[in-house]
Write an enzyme that holds these catalytic residues in place. Structure first.
Site, mmCIF file in Angstrom:
data_model
loop_
_atom_site.group_PDB
_atom_site.id
_atom_site.type_symbol
_atom_site.label_atom_id
_atom_site.label_comp_id
_atom_site.label_asym_id
_atom_site.label_seq_id
_atom_site.Cartn_x
_atom_site.Cartn_y
_atom_site.Cartn_z
ATOM 1 N N LYS A 117 0.860 -1.188 0.000
ATOM 2 C CA LYS A 117 0.000 0.000 0.000
ATOM 3 C C LYS A 117 0.889 1.228 0.000
ATOM 4 O O LYS A 117 2.045 1.169 0.434
ATOM 5 C CB LYS A 117 -0.889 0.006 1.252
ATOM 6 C CG LYS A 117 -2.127 0.869 1.134
ATOM 7 C CD LYS A 117 -3.260 0.139 0.463
ATOM 8 C CE LYS A 117 -4.497 1.015 0.345
ATOM 9 N NZ LYS A 117 -5.668 0.228 -0.088
HETATM 10 P P1 NAD Z 1 -13.135 7.719 -2.507
HETATM 11 O O1 NAD Z 1 -12.096 8.749 -2.316
HETATM 12 O O2 NAD Z 1 -13.649 7.467 -3.870
HETATM 13 O O3 NAD Z 1 -14.395 8.015 -1.560
HETATM 14 C C1 NAD Z 1 -14.302 8.139 -0.157
HETATM 15 C C2 NAD Z 1 -15.665 8.597 0.347
HETATM 16 O O4 NAD Z 1 -15.653 8.587 1.782
HETATM 17 C C3 NAD Z 1 -16.024 10.026 -0.077
HETATM 18 O O5 NAD Z 1 -17.412 10.091 -0.341
HETATM 19 C C4 NAD Z 1 -15.680 10.836 1.179
HETATM 20 O O6 NAD Z 1 -16.420 12.061 1.248
HETATM 21 C C5 NAD Z 1 -16.114 9.865 2.255
HETATM 22 N N1 NAD Z 1 -15.532 10.121 3.569
HETATM 23 C C6 NAD Z 1 -14.242 10.416 3.871
HETATM 24 N N2 NAD Z 1 -14.113 10.609 5.207
HETATM 25 C C7 NAD Z 1 -15.341 10.407 5.740
HETATM 26 C C8 NAD Z 1 -15.862 10.452 7.056
HETATM 27 N N3 NAD Z 1 -15.070 10.727 8.111
HETATM 28 N N4 NAD Z 1 -17.183 10.200 7.241
HETATM 29 C C9 NAD Z 1 -17.992 9.905 6.190
HETATM 30 N N5 NAD Z 1 -17.555 9.846 4.923
HETATM 31 C C10 NAD Z 1 -16.251 10.099 4.707
HETATM 32 O O7 NAD Z 1 -12.525 6.378 -1.853
HETATM 33 P P2 NAD Z 1 -12.870 4.883 -2.242
HETATM 34 O O8 NAD Z 1 -11.924 4.456 -3.281
HETATM 35 O O9 NAD Z 1 -14.337 4.752 -2.429
HETATM 36 O O10 NAD Z 1 -12.423 4.147 -0.895
HETATM 37 C C11 NAD Z 1 -13.298 4.048 0.230
HETATM 38 C C12 NAD Z 1 -12.824 2.929 1.138
HETATM 39 O O11 NAD Z 1 -12.800 1.703 0.385
HETATM 40 C C13 NAD Z 1 -11.403 3.080 1.707
HETATM 41 O O12 NAD Z 1 -11.339 2.477 2.981
HETATM 42 C C14 NAD Z 1 -10.562 2.282 0.719
HETATM 43 O O13 NAD Z 1 -9.339 1.839 1.283
HETATM 44 C C15 NAD Z 1 -11.510 1.124 0.466
HETATM 45 N N6 NAD Z 1 -11.224 0.392 -0.778
HETATM 46 C C16 NAD Z 1 -11.195 1.030 -1.978
HETATM 47 C C17 NAD Z 1 -10.937 0.308 -3.121
HETATM 48 C C18 NAD Z 1 -10.953 0.922 -4.494
HETATM 49 O O14 NAD Z 1 -10.847 0.164 -5.474
HETATM 50 N N7 NAD Z 1 -11.113 2.203 -4.643
HETATM 51 C C19 NAD Z 1 -10.681 -1.072 -3.035
HETATM 52 C C20 NAD Z 1 -10.751 -1.705 -1.794
HETATM 53 C C21 NAD Z 1 -11.019 -0.939 -0.666
#
Ligand code: NAD
Length: 427
Positions: A117
């Site tokens: 990561k």
């Molecule tokens: P992103 O940046 O697209 O979206 C994140 C979202 O979370 C946004 O809507 C943001 O406003 C919201 N957010 C941030 N802090 C917050 C809080 N304190 N309270 C409420 N909402 C909050 O990110 P993503 O890619 O959707 O990732 C989200 C989660 O999923 C993370 O934990 C990431 O590690 C995990 N994840 C993502 C992927 C991927 O392919 N993008 C894969 C596996 C896991």
């Protein structure tokens, strides 16, 4: 200073935070590992941690330094794989935990990868597009010594997207002297990206949720769903649940929390095409307080924002029967216990959000063979892999009377430690 602090807390053993959550998850699986427990300490030590200084010239002519990280937690089963996060709260300890969860995740779905990561401590909303590009390119150049299609393959995570992956691929390729599309996944389609990658993580949350709901006898048509985080993962999952008749009764992002007893329309006309740019305040519903989100009456709760959101106190108020961990590490260990005592089923992150890395694997394979698959093929393969992985984990959990999280860790850790044992220690 902060770097030193986070490093020391790792060395001396911090008792809170995502790395300590991960360690306590490993401790729960050790008693089930039999002879392989001899190798279990491997899981508690990241193989490589790299901290880099990223100086960039800002648009106003000043020079600012940012701190970046790349951690390769375990490479026993193949190259490192894991996203890159841009967020003001990024720390070495957080990146270590996220890398470790990638090790477990890739093994849980049996992909030929280890776990890695990366991240930069920055609020990207404060940067111009030009500054964001410079930051990304210098970071890529600095971590260029450890990444590569055969050794460690970054991908998007919080606040990073296909454009950032394109800059990373280009920078790495420029330094190399030829185009190496396989160095990152989650790229734009015409640069070797895969169809279905953007929505893969949210789709995986939906697929594992559909399977778990089926086992619980919970009909998705009319089911009440609350989603925290409305970016790539949360918005896709919400859309897919809505598409089968579920009601999205609450949605929360960083700024806004909305509620509608009849269901929020999460796919309004003229919506923002970039999932990462979706905002809850562009939807319609009743604005409620941030904390009230956890009290909303629902059947399915999808934490899809950041780690540590589901505390023990919040877990006592959750009304859902099923929690789908779209985010990495959203549930604290004490909250896990509370949910288990209350009979609430948790589909853990390391299987629930594995759809993203699974289609990243498809992208990497397609880049190597320069032969690209249709979106239907990708979605069908993704569905098959996740359904089969969840079925094995479910059976293991039932036969050993352990939680789905411990069963997923057990399945994964057996694969990782078997690889460790078979490879042996060098020298
Ligand atoms: P992103 O940046 O697209 O979206 C994140 C979202 O979370 C946004 O809507 C943001 O406003 C919201 N957010 C941030 N802090 C917050 C809080 N304190 N309270 C409420 N909402 C909050 O990110 P993503 O890619 O959707 O990732 C989200 C989660 O999923 C993370 O934990 C990431 O590690 C995990 N994840 C993502 C992927 C991927 O392919 N993008 C894969 C596996 C896991």
């Amino acid at each position: 200073m902060t770097t030193l602090g986070t490093s020391l807390s790792y060395v001396t053993g911090s008792t809170s935070g995502p790395w300590s959550t991960y360690l306590s998850q490993v401790d729960r699986v050790i008693p089930h590992l039999g002879g392989l427990a001899r190798w279990a300490d491997t899981l508690k030590h990241p193989k490589r941690t790299l901290i880099v200084d990223i100086p960039i010239e800002m648009d106003d002519g000043t020079v600012r330094h940012f701190e970046g990280f790349r951690v390769q937690h375990n490479l026993s089963r193949g190259p490192g794989k894991g996203g890159v996060r841009y967020h003001p709260a990024v720390s070495l300890e957080e990146v270590m935990a996220l890398a470790a969860w990638m090790t477990v995740k890739t093994a849980a779905v049996n992909l030929p990868f280890g776990g890695a990561k990366g991240g930069i401590r920055v609020d990207p909303a404060t940067l111009s597009p030009n500054e964001l590009e410079k930051l990304t390119r210098r970071y890529t150049s600095e971590i260029g010594v450890v990444i590569g299609p055969q050794n460690d393959i970054p991908a998007p995570d919080v606040n990073t997207n296909a454009q950032i992956m394109a800059w990373m691929m280009d920078t790495y390729s420029q330094n190399l002297g030829f185009t190496a599309t396989g160095v990152v996944t989650g790229k734009p389609i015409h640069l070797g990206g895969s169809l279905g990658r953007v929505t893969a993580t949210g789709r995986g949350v939906f697929v594992t949720g559909r399977e778990a709901a089926g086992r619980l006898g919970l009909d998705l048509a009319g089911a009440r769903v609350a989603v925290q985080g409305f970016g790539n993962v949360g918005a896709t999952a919400a859309e897919l649940f809505a598409s089968v008749g579920a009601k999205i009764v609450a949605v929360q992002d960083e700024r806004t929390t909305l509620f509608d007893d009849n269901g929020i329309n999460v796919t309004p006309a003229g919506r923002e095409p970039d999932l990462k740019a979706r905002r809850v305040d562009h939807l319609r519903g009743e604005a409620i307080s941030r904390e009230a989100f956890w009290d909303v009456a629902c059947d399915i709760l999808v934490p899809a924002a950041l780690e540590g959101q589901l505390t023990a106190e919040r877990a006592r108020r959750v009304t859902a029967k099923l929690v789908l961990e779209g985010a990495n590490g959203p549930t604290l260990p004490e909250a896990d216990d509370v949910l288990a005592e209350r009979g609430i089923l948790v589909v853990p992150d390391v299987i629930c959000n594995a759809g993203g890395v699974t289609v990243s694997y498809f992208e990497w394979v397609q880049d190597f063979s320069s032969f690209f698959w249709t979106e239907d093929e990708i979605n069908a393969r993704l569905d098959r892999i996740l359904v089969e992985a969840l079925r094995r984990i479910w059976d293991l959990a039932e036969s050993k009377r352990i939680s789905l999280r411990t069963a997923t860790f057990l399945q994964a850790c057996e694969r990782i430690l078997m690889a460790r044992q078979e490879r042996g220690l060098y020298p």
